[in-house]
Design an enzyme around this catalytic site. Structure first.
Site, PDB file in Angstrom:
ATOM      1  N   PRO A   1       0.820  -1.218   0.000  1.00 57.79           N
ATOM      2  CA  PRO A   1       0.000   0.000   0.000  1.00 57.79           C
ATOM      3  C   PRO A   1       0.850   1.263   0.000  1.00 57.79           C
ATOM      4  O   PRO A   1       1.792   1.376   0.765  1.00 57.79           O
ATOM      5  CB  PRO A   1      -0.795  -0.104   1.293  1.00 57.79           C
ATOM      6  CG  PRO A   1      -0.467  -1.406   1.911  1.00 57.79           C
ATOM      7  CD  PRO A   1       0.778  -1.896   1.299  1.00 57.79           C
ATOM      8  N   GLU A   2       0.493   2.167  -0.868  1.00 60.32           N
ATOM      9  CA  GLU A   2       1.095   3.500  -0.890  1.00 60.32           C
ATOM     10  C   GLU A   2       0.066   4.468  -0.300  1.00 60.32           C
ATOM     11  O   GLU A   2      -0.951   4.044   0.244  1.00 60.32           O
ATOM     12  CB  GLU A   2       1.478   3.883  -2.323  1.00 60.32           C
ATOM     13  CG  GLU A   2       2.384   2.856  -3.001  1.00 60.32           C
ATOM     14  CD  GLU A   2       2.788   3.252  -4.416  1.00 60.32           C
ATOM     15  OE1 GLU A   2       2.967   4.450  -4.674  1.00 60.32           O
ATOM     16  OE2 GLU A   2       2.918   2.349  -5.259  1.00 60.32           O
TER      17      GLU A   2
ATOM     18  N   LYS B   1       2.812   6.408   4.792  1.00 65.45           N
ATOM     19  CA  LYS B   1       2.167   5.137   4.482  1.00 65.45           C
ATOM     20  C   LYS B   1       1.758   4.384   5.751  1.00 65.45           C
ATOM     21  O   LYS B   1       1.397   3.212   5.677  1.00 65.45           O
ATOM     22  CB  LYS B   1       3.121   4.257   3.656  1.00 65.45           C
ATOM     23  CG  LYS B   1       3.496   4.846   2.304  1.00 65.45           C
ATOM     24  CD  LYS B   1       4.550   4.007   1.605  1.00 65.45           C
ATOM     25  CE  LYS B   1       5.132   4.739   0.411  1.00 65.45           C
ATOM     26  NZ  LYS B   1       6.333   4.092  -0.119  1.00 65.45           N
TER      27      LYS B   1
ATOM     28  N   ARG C   1      14.095  -1.480  -8.438  1.00 68.12           N
ATOM     29  CA  ARG C   1      12.639  -1.411  -8.597  1.00 68.12           C
ATOM     30  C   ARG C   1      12.279  -1.383 -10.068  1.00 68.12           C
ATOM     31  O   ARG C   1      12.904  -0.659 -10.851  1.00 68.12           O
ATOM     32  CB  ARG C   1      12.071  -0.143  -7.927  1.00 68.12           C
ATOM     33  CG  ARG C   1      12.641   0.175  -6.563  1.00 68.12           C
ATOM     34  CD  ARG C   1      12.372  -0.918  -5.549  1.00 68.12           C
ATOM     35  NE  ARG C   1      10.961  -1.184  -5.384  1.00 68.12           N
ATOM     36  CZ  ARG C   1      10.154  -0.482  -4.605  1.00 68.12           C
ATOM     37  NH1 ARG C   1      10.614   0.529  -3.912  1.00 68.12           N
ATOM     38  NH2 ARG C   1       8.877  -0.802  -4.503  1.00 68.12           N
TER      39      ARG C   1
END
Length: 260
Positions: free
Chosen positions: A2-3, A52, A249
């Site tokens: 989750p961001e 976050k 990433r």
DNA sequence: CCCTATGTTCCCAA
DNA sequence: CTTGGGAACATAGG
């Protein structure tokens, strides 16, 4: 996983469901989380988001801090349902129970006795400090995407939304952040707010297993312009989306309209 | 077996 | 001392 938009979605839903309700019991199923003492009998007086992380304020001024990391989810069970696999803790109330489900077990839970010592969080929706960011970034050579992902400068942007923001403002993720002009920072500010707010409206992005408090998928995956679209045509120009690795990433961008 | 994964932190080399 | 990259954390799925 989750961001900011996903965590914000959870916070809003948690407020509706558990605000001012008394905690009946807490069951920690994953010893990795460590003990959390003193919650039984307390009420949750406020739920706020810090970057976050979810912060739940208690009626004795302590704070419960939850970070979902990569695969953490929260689930509200109003009536009896089975405990799903990978459930890590359960907080019971008289009207239902709150579960944390986390496949990869990276999530963290902590209780802080002091209500005052809140870490200073740079909140992009309410407090995007464009000129300050420009001044900090002006002397750094790292890629602009790495800068956006650094929670010390802006709290809440993760890999998906960093890719989306940079595509929106036509900046190459590898561009040294010192080369981003003040004018471009203003564009980043605008794009960040528009994208994150739209994503909140959509209750987040479900590309694999994100679910909201009530088990529903988000909808922002239908709005993504670059993330997950490797090989597909760019929605703004005639280029095609590439995926390359930046600091480990997966980084999606259009080499044609996001030139360095 | 390989690679991938929405996050953070620690270690180490330059 | 600073900077930045990669590994580690743990697990599932393609």
């Amino acid at each position: 996983m989750p961001e900011l938009p996903e965590v914000e979605t959870l916070c809003r839903q948690l407020r509706r469901v558990i605000a001012n309700r008394e905690i009946l019991s807490v069951e920690i199923l994953d010893p990795r989380l460590g003990a959390v003492e003193g919650l039984t009998g307390r009420k949750i007086t406020a739920v706020t988001r810090q970057g976050k992380a979810v912060e739940m304020k208690l009626d004795n001024d302590a704070r419960l801090l939850l970070h979902l990391r990569m695969t953490g989810k929260m689930q509200w069970q109003r009536a009896y349902q089975a405990v799903p696999p990978h459930t890590r803790f359960i907080i019971a109330f008289s009207h239902g129970r709150l579960l944390c489900i986390d496949t990869r077990r990276f999530a963290t839970l902590a209780i802080k006795a002091d209500g005052s010592s809140q870490a200073f969080v740079k909140e992009p929706l309410l407090d995007f400090r464009t000129e300050e960011l420009y001044k900090i970034a002006r002397v750094k050579k790292l890629p602009v995407k790495s800068f956006l992902l650094d929670q010390r400068w802006i709290a809440g942007i993760g890999n998906i939304y960093a890719c989306e923001i940079l595509h929106e403002v036509s900046i190459n993720p590898w561009r040294p952040v010192c080369g981003v002009s003040l004018r471009e920072w203003r564009k980043i500010e605008r794009a960040t707010k528009v994208i994150l707010e739209k994503a909140i409206t959509c209750r987040g992005t479900t590309v694999s297993d994100w679910r909201d408090l009530f088990g529903r998928k988000g909808q922002y995956q239908h709005e993504l312009k670059v993330y997950g679209r490797e090989g597909l045509p760019c929605l703004r120009c005639r280029g095609h989306i590439q995926r390359l690795r930046l600091s480990g990433r997966g980084t999606y961008f259009c080499p044609s309209c996001q030139k360095k």
